[in-house]
Every structure is written in structure tokens, then in C-alpha cells.
Design a protein around this motif. Structure first.
Motif, PDB file in Angstrom:
ATOM      1  N   ARG A 193     -43.384 -24.665  21.080  1.00 18.81           N
ATOM      2  CA  ARG A 193     -44.134 -25.769  21.673  1.00 18.81           C
ATOM      3  C   ARG A 193     -43.839 -27.099  20.977  1.00 18.81           C
ATOM      4  N   SER A 194     -42.759 -27.138  20.222  1.00 17.38           N
ATOM      5  CA  SER A 194     -42.521 -28.299  19.359  1.00 17.38           C
ATOM      6  C   SER A 194     -41.796 -29.443  20.052  1.00 17.38           C
ATOM      7  N   ASP A 195     -41.394 -29.277  21.288  1.00 22.57           N
ATOM      8  CA  ASP A 195     -40.639 -30.301  22.000  1.00 22.57           C
ATOM      9  C   ASP A 195     -41.590 -31.173  22.813  1.00 22.57           C
ATOM     10  N   GLY A 196     -42.041 -32.280  22.218  1.00 26.05           N
ATOM     11  CA  GLY A 196     -42.896 -33.225  22.933  1.00 26.05           C
ATOM     12  C   GLY A 196     -44.345 -32.792  22.951  1.00 26.05           C
TER      13      GLY A 196
ATOM     14  N   GLY B 172     -56.236 -28.968  29.642  1.00 26.33           N
ATOM     15  CA  GLY B 172     -55.568 -30.101  30.250  1.00 26.33           C
ATOM     16  C   GLY B 172     -55.310 -31.268  29.317  1.00 26.33           C
ATOM     17  N   THR B 173     -55.830 -31.216  28.103  1.00 27.01           N
ATOM     18  CA  THR B 173     -55.620 -32.310  27.168  1.00 27.01           C
ATOM     19  C   THR B 173     -54.250 -32.198  26.511  1.00 27.01           C
ATOM     20  N   GLY B 174     -53.598 -33.347  26.359  1.00 24.70           N
ATOM     21  CA  GLY B 174     -52.301 -33.367  25.715  1.00 24.70           C
ATOM     22  C   GLY B 174     -52.441 -33.264  24.208  1.00 24.70           C
ATOM     23  N   SER B 175     -51.493 -32.614  23.560  1.00 24.49           N
ATOM     24  CA  SER B 175     -51.570 -32.413  22.119  1.00 24.49           C
ATOM     25  C   SER B 175     -50.167 -32.287  21.551  1.00 24.49           C
ATOM     26  N   THR B 176     -49.995 -32.826  20.347  1.00 23.26           N
ATOM     27  CA  THR B 176     -48.742 -32.643  19.615  1.00 23.26           C
ATOM     28  C   THR B 176     -48.906 -31.556  18.562  1.00 23.26           C
ATOM     29  N   ALA B 177     -49.927 -30.716  18.720  1.00 23.82           N
ATOM     30  CA  ALA B 177     -50.209 -29.700  17.707  1.00 23.82           C
ATOM     31  C   ALA B 177     -49.028 -28.765  17.497  1.00 23.82           C
ATOM     32  N   GLY B 178     -48.300 -28.451  18.564  1.00 27.36           N
ATOM     33  CA  GLY B 178     -47.140 -27.582  18.420  1.00 27.36           C
ATOM     34  C   GLY B 178     -46.100 -28.210  17.517  1.00 27.36           C
ATOM     35  N   ALA B 179     -45.739 -29.459  17.791  1.00 26.75           N
ATOM     36  CA  ALA B 179     -44.744 -30.150  16.968  1.00 26.75           C
ATOM     37  C   ALA B 179     -45.253 -30.356  15.553  1.00 26.75           C
ATOM     38  N   ASP B 180     -46.543 -30.697  15.429  1.00 32.02           N
ATOM     39  CA  ASP B 180     -47.111 -30.932  14.101  1.00 32.02           C
ATOM     40  C   ASP B 180     -47.119 -29.647  13.273  1.00 32.02           C
ATOM     41  N   SER B 181     -47.501 -28.540  13.903  1.00 33.82           N
ATOM     42  CA  SER B 181     -47.532 -27.263  13.180  1.00 33.82           C
ATOM     43  C   SER B 181     -46.130 -26.813  12.804  1.00 33.82           C
ATOM     44  N   ALA B 182     -45.178 -26.981  13.730  1.00 33.20           N
ATOM     45  CA  ALA B 182     -43.798 -26.596  13.437  1.00 33.20           C
ATOM     46  C   ALA B 182     -43.254 -27.397  12.266  1.00 33.20           C
ATOM     47  N   ALA B 183     -43.532 -28.698  12.246  1.00 30.47           N
ATOM     48  CA  ALA B 183     -43.061 -29.543  11.146  1.00 30.47           C
ATOM     49  C   ALA B 183     -43.689 -29.111   9.829  1.00 30.47           C
ATOM     50  N   PHE B 184     -44.961 -28.798   9.850  1.00 28.54           N
ATOM     51  CA  PHE B 184     -45.647 -28.372   8.623  1.00 28.54           C
ATOM     52  C   PHE B 184     -45.051 -27.066   8.104  1.00 28.54           C
ATOM     53  N   MET B 185     -44.768 -26.144   9.014  1.00 30.65           N
ATOM     54  CA  MET B 185     -44.194 -24.859   8.598  1.00 30.65           C
ATOM     55  C   MET B 185     -42.816 -25.056   7.980  1.00 30.65           C
TER      56      MET B 185
END
Length: 698
Positions: free
Chosen positions: A95-98, A105-118
Motif C-alpha cells: 500500500r506504499s504507492d501514494g 473512504g478516508t485517504g491515508s498515507t499510512a501504508g507509505a508511512d509504515s513501509a518507510a518506518f519499517m
């Protein structure tokens, strides 16, 4: 850091079920000395903050605290923490792409943020990968392939890790992670593929490592797979599973050095007020997820890489199903089922090998084989005699045997045999219906045995008469009974179905009412005595009841003057497809609705267009062929699941279907199964219709 949990405004974030204010409570509970408290905390976190793999801002905010616990050697359940980190990280990478849109329905960058943290904490997995705790180590090894961005460092660590691992599962996991790393990081690919080549060719090396290296080298370069690759893999698999001596013991408990031993499967039973069907579904899900042989994930990966190379995959499955190792053979059953379900072709040899897994001395394996054969009907036909021999040799009383494994194996074989329409399943079904033991299974199977209706219908009628409509789950059993009686078509069922309809109406069990109407409709005019009860329902407020009643009125009375207006009104409801189907069955006498159907042919939803186009043909015939064929082909192109309906109509159209011949011919060249739900039965029906049309028109 765990003491800093309250410094975060958790209530400003959401998880799957609302505000995330409970997340810090779960994180604290994960370190509880009480095992039950920890287990509940993990369940709650997975169920809400990591719901079905979703990653929320609160999930990202949890990562520092999870890493702190994972790094604490005194933490009571570090393995579960590291496994949770790997699960979050793996999903986050996907889920890290955008921007990722959460279920609300809410937009979130949590996927990208979590991937970066990992990735920032990828070095932590170096320590986890050499941890004394086996589960921590397994998760850590996977983390190296997912989160470490230094390709040379990751390859070196994995290479050093391989000789340190003594367990088969861990060694295979290291090799798999090498390939995962190469597929994720292009800079690692050359080093990994060279290393895998060396490991695969090292004749003095461990056989399991050689096989793993061969498979994962294929993952890295699928275009380079040659026939010799599969032949070599089969030879290595054979080396891993040498023949067992006769005194090896119960085959149901044999396996590789680390194979799972089959549990004492208690079989499905009702828990509290939960129907046995529901309990069985959950029990089956757990059983289907079991892995019995350490090579199973490896072989699954190999089948995934081979994909459409059916000859090679069939050769590999043949070896697996013939393996002297029961664990290998057992896990191959599901892989074989998946291949036959997904790909067209002559699978007779594989079906016969599944039939050879019906071993009276091994009910655990027999259950899996029989269940798979049941799901493969009608292409399971070559196994008919093996199923009949297995069922007959045990005798019908085995259906109610006190031993759960023996009982379940017999029941699955009976259901598979009944699915082929074989009346040799009848004695066992009679035991089930007479004793009540797992009778719900027998009801499912009974619908396929129309030649045995005289024996089955009185028993089904009796069970329907005894149905309790006041309970929490009345519909599941009664609906199945009604459906079976409708399929068997014995007129003696009509009074019982009519009484059941009246009883369901009194109890306001609307789902059961609809099932009763559908069952009565299947009898046609033979169910005319039920019209007195059914007619008032055509004016019901509930559109589901109104639609089912309108269809039943036509089938029982066959009076277009009464039925057509009722059905025309339903064209404006969500039951427009069913209404169009019935209008099509009425045919020419329904021609008053043709203008309305022409309008509906412009609907945006392809399923609606298919049903409407078929109705137009059945009502108006040649006059509408110019719009019907294009509409059918366009819907088929838009959604392949419509193909069964499309081809059924084209098969009725005769020469008018000639413009569709190129698409029909192309369909028969496709290697993958098609049809609604991509099910075997639907795909076989689709192919039969294609061939019938081509035979008639070419």
C-alpha cells in the motif's frame, strides 16, 4: 517508551471500528504476564488496527512501541510481536504507492508511512534473524527480505544464516527470502541468482536446499525454466521422500521429519445456537489452512511460477500424489484441486490419482480426497467407481460412525458420489435422514439423486414438517430442504411445501417464504393447489416476496394475462433480471413488454443487458436479433461471468447467432476456465454450449 503511549492523541485516529483510543490498551496488554490477556490483545489489534491486513495511521503510530517490545528480551511473547511487525510491514509495502483509501473512504498515507518506518528499522531484523527463539528467527528472516535495503548486506547475512539453520522449514525459508530479496531489489538479483545456481548444482549439498534453490531460481527468472528444470525438481523431491518401510506405522501420521501430524479432527458440531453448517465452515477453513509437509510452500511457489505449463505441473503433481510420504501426498490434494479448477484440459489421470487417495486405513487423507472430488464434479467422473467402492465397502452405517474422522471421510465420499448422480449413495443418505446424524449434509446431497426421489422425498417431507420456525437460524435448514424437494420434483412434496409456506408466513420468516415459493414454482402446474396461498403475495409490500410470488403464479397457472402485468411492474425494481427471465419464458404472449425491454437494453449494468436481451429474443425472436446479439457480445466482453447466460441464449437462437461464431471459437481456445464464478460446472456447461453452437452452425 511504552510509558509514552499517552503522549499520542490516539482518539484523533481511527481503526476499522471507530476511534483508536483503545490501541494503547492493547499495546500495553501485549506485555502482560497473563497469556490470556496477551492473546486477547493481539486478537483485538489484528481485528481492528490491522483489520484484514489494513494499515491505518494508528497502526503506523504503534510501530515504535512494537519495536521496543520486540527488542526487549524479557518481553513474554516477542515472537508474536515480531510476526505482527512483519505482517504490518508486508501489507504496508503493498500500500506504499501514494494515498491508500481506507474502508471508511478516508485517504491515508499510512501504508507509505509504515513501509518507510519499517525500512528505516530494517537493521533490527538482522538480530531477529539470529534469535534463539525459533519463531522470532523465522519472522526475522522474512523481514530481511522485506525491509533491509542494503542488498549486499542482506545477501551476505542470508548466506551466512543458511548453514546455521538445522530445521528444514528454516533452511527453506532462508532460500525463499533470498529470492524475495532479489525480486524486490534489482541490485541483489545478480548475486542471488548466482548463489541459487550454486546451491542448486551442489550435488554434495542438502537435497532440500538444492530443491529450494532450483524453485526460487525459477521465481527469479521464470522465462528460463526448461523441461529439465521440472525433471530435476521431481528427482530431488523423490530423494526427499524415500519409500517408507512397511512397519512405518499408521499412514495418517507419517510425514517428513517436521511434517504436521494430523489432529484428532472432531468434525463439525453445533456450538451453542450456531447451526452445524456454520460450525462446519469454520472447521473446514481451519483444516484447509493446515500445512503438513515442510516442502509444501516451496512446491506451491513452483506451481505458481509454472502457471500455464500444465504438462510440467501435471508431472509434478503426479509425483506429489504418488509420494510415499503421506504429508506430501495430503498437501498435493488441494494443489491438484486448484489446478483442475483453474485450467481446462483432460485431467483424467490426476482425478484417478485423487481417487487413489481414498484409503480406508487413512480417513484423514480420504476426507481431503473425497472433498476435492466432490468439488470437481462433473470432471470427477473417472473417480465414480473408486468412490462407490469406498462407500459400499464401509456400509451405510458408517455415515453415523462414532469416530469423527471415519464418519467425515465416509460422508464426503457419499456427497461426492451423489454429486455424480450415483444412486449408490442412497443407503448412506437414508441413514442420515432417518437418524438425524449430520442430516444437513444429506439434504445437500439428496438434490442430485432424482432417480431415488421415491425414497428421499418422504424423508425430506418429514424433516420439513418437523422444522422449527421460531429459532434463531431456521432458514438455513428449511431453505436447503425446500431446494432439495424442488430439485427432486416429486409431486408428493407439494402439500408439504405449501404447509411450510403458510407456516413461514405466520412466523414472518421471509427468506423461507421466498425459498418455498421458488421450490413450488419448480413443479409448474403440478403445484397449482398452492395458488390460493401464493396469489395474495403478489401484492406484498416486500419486493422480494412480490417477485417470487409473481414468478410462481406464472409457473403454476401459466396465464399470461395474470402474470405479465405483475412481472412488468417488477422491471422497475431490483428484481428486474428475474422478471425479465420469467417474461422470456412466457414468450410471445408477453410481447406487450417489448418496448420496455428495448429501453432497458441501454442499461449501464451488463448483467441487466444480458437478461433483457435474452428476454427480447425469447419473446420477439428474429425481429430483435439485430440488437440482441450485439448486446450479448458486448456484455460478455465487459464481464466474462455473464458468459453462461450469453451462451445459453445464443444456443437457442439458431442461425441468428452466426455473428457470434468468432467469439465462440475464441472461447474454446482459452486455457483458463471461464464461466460464472469460474466454477468447473459452469465452465463445462459453457464449453458444451459453445461446441453445440459450432456443430450446428459450421
Amino acid at each position: 517508551m511504552i510509558n509514552d503511549l499517552q503522549s499520542i492523541d490516539w482518539s484523533s485516529m481511527n481503526h476499522a471500528y471507530g476511534p483508536a483510543g483503545d490501541v494503547p490498551l492493547w499495546l500495553r496488554a501485549m506485555s502482560s504476564p497473563d497469556a490470556e490477556v496477551r492473546e486477547k490483545a493481539f486478537d483485538d489489534f489484528y481485528g481492528a488496527a490491522h483489520h484484514q491486513g489494513d494499515v491505518y495511521p494508528c497502526t503506523t503510530a504503534s510501530l515504535p512501541f512494537l519495536f521496543e517490545m520486540a527488542d526487549d528480551p524479557t518481553a513474554p511473547d516477542r515472537a508474536s510481536i515480531v510476526e505482527l511487525l512483519v505482517s504490518i510491514g508486508r501489507e504496508a509495502l503493498d500500500r506504499s504507492d501514494g494515498i491508500y483509501f481506507a474502508p471508511d473512504g478516508t485517504g491515508s498515507t499510512a501504508g507509505a508511512d509504515s513501509a518507510a518506518f519499517m525500512r528505516e528499522h530494517g537493521d533490527a531484523f538482522i538480530a531477529y534473524a539470529s534469535d534463539p527463539d525459533l519463531r522470532v528467527r523465522r519472522a526475522g528472516i522474512q523481514g530481511l527480505g522485506l525491509f533491509l535495503d542494503d542488498a549486499d548486506k542482506a545477501v551476505g547475512i542470508l548466506q551466512d544464516r543458511l548453514p546455521c539453520e538445522k530445521g528444514v522449514t528454516e533452511r527453506l525459508l532462508v532460500v525463499q527470502t533470498m529470492a524475495d530479496l532479489a525480486l524486490r531489489l534489482p541490485d541483489a538479483r545478480a548475486a542471488v541468482t548466482a548463489l541459487l545456481d550454486t546451491l542448486a548444482d551442489e550435488t554434495a549439498g542438502s537435497t532440500d536446499i538444492r530443491l529450494a534453490a532450483l524453485v526460487h531460481r525459477s521465481r527469479c527468472a521464470p522465462a528460463d525454466i526448461a523441461q529439465a528444470t521440472v525433471t530435476t525438481a521431481i528427482g530431488l523431491l523423490r530423494e526427499l521422500t524415500p519409500p517408507l518401510p512397511p512397519e512405518s506405522g499408521d499412514p495418517a501420521h507419517r510425514g517428513g521429519s517436521e511434517a504436521c501430524v494430523c489432529p484428532a479432527d472432531a468434525g463439525p458440531t453445533a456450538v451453542g445456537t450456531v447451526p452445524p453448517q456454520v460450525a462446519a465452515a469454520f472447521a473446514d477453513l481451519e483444516r484447509h489452512n493446515r500445512v503438513h509437509a515442510p516442502t509444501t510452500s516451496l512446491l506451491r511457489a513452483f506451481h505458481g511460477v509454472l502457471d500455464a505449463r500444465l504438462l510440467e505441473r501435471t508431472a509434478l503433481l503426479t509425483e506429489q500424489l504418488n509420494s510415499p510420504d503421506t504429508a506430501t501426498r495430503y498437501d498435493a490434494i488441494r494443489m491438484t484441486q486448484e489446478l483442475i479448477t483453474s485450467w481446462r484440459g483432460d485431467h483424467t489421470d490426476l482425478v484417478l490419482l485423487l481417487a487413489h487417495c481414498l484409503l480406508p486405513e487413512d480417513p484423514y487423507t480420504s476426507t481431503a480426497a473425497a472433498e476435492s472430488l466432490g468439488s470437481l464434479s462433473p470432471v470427477s467422473e473417472p473417480a465414480r467407481e473408486a468412490l462407490a467402492a469406498y462407500v459400499t465397502a464401509q456400509g451405510p452405517d458408517m455415515w453415523a460412525a462414532p469416530q469423527p474422522l471415519l464418519r467425515r471421510a465416509h460422508q464426503e465420499a457419499v456427497m461426492a458420489l451423489a454429486g455424480l448422480g450415483d444412486v449408490r449413495a442412497l443407503p448412506s443418505l437414508k441413514v442420515a435422514l432417518d437418524t438425524g446424524t449430520d442430516a444437513w449434509r444429506a439434504v445437500q446431497a439428496a438434490r442430485h439423486l432424482r432417480p431415488a426421489a421415491a425414497d428421499l422425498v418422504p424423508r425430506l417431507n418429514r424433516r420439513l414438517a418437523e422444522a422449527d420456525y421460531s429459532g434463531q437460524w431456521p432458514d438455513m435448514s428449511t431453505n436447503a430442504l425446500m431446494s432439495a424437494l424442488g430439485a427432486l420434483g416429486e409431486t408428493a412434496a407439494v402439500p408439504h411445501l405449501t404447509d411450510a409456506l403458510s407456516t413461514a408466513l405466520r412466523h414472518e420468516r421471509w427468506g423461507t417464504v421466498v425459498s418455498a415459493l421458488q421450490a413450488l414454482a419448480s413443479f409448474g402446474t403440478r403445484a397449482a393447489p398452492a395458488l390460493e396461498v401464493i396469489r395474495p403475495l403478489t401484492g406484498a409490500k416486500d419486493v422480494d416476496l412480490r417477485a417470487a410470488a409473481a414468478a410462481a403464479v406464472w409457473e403454476l397457472e401459466r396465464d399470461p394475462a395474470t402474470a405479465v402485468p405483475l412481472l412488468e411492474d417488477l422491471l422497475d425494481s431490483h428484481h428486474h433480471d428475474e422478471a425479465a427471465d420469467v417474461l422470456g419464458r412466457i414468450g410471445r404472449p408477453a410481447e406487450a413488454v417489448v418496448p420496455r425491454l428495448r429501453q432497458m437494453l441501454n442499461a449501464g449494468y451488463e448483467w441487466t443487458r444480458v437478461h433483457v436481451a435474452a428476454a427480447l429474443w425469447d419473446i420477439a425472436g428474429e425481429a430483435e436479433a439485430g440488437v440482441v446479439v450485439p448486446a450479448l457480445l458486448a456484455a460478455w466482453e465487459k464481464n466474462e461471468y455473464t458468459s453462461n447466460h450469453v451462451l445459453a441464449c445464443l444456443n437457442r437462437m439458431g442461425p441468428a447467432a452466426i455473428p457470434a461464431l468468432p467469439r465462440i471459437q475464441r472461447e474454446l481456445t482459452l486455457p483458463r476456465r471461464s464461466g460464472r464464478y469460474n466454477s468447473i460446472a459452469n465452465d463445462e456447461e459453457l464449453q458444451n454450449n459453445c461446441r453445440a453452437i459450432l456443430t450446428r452452425l459450421t
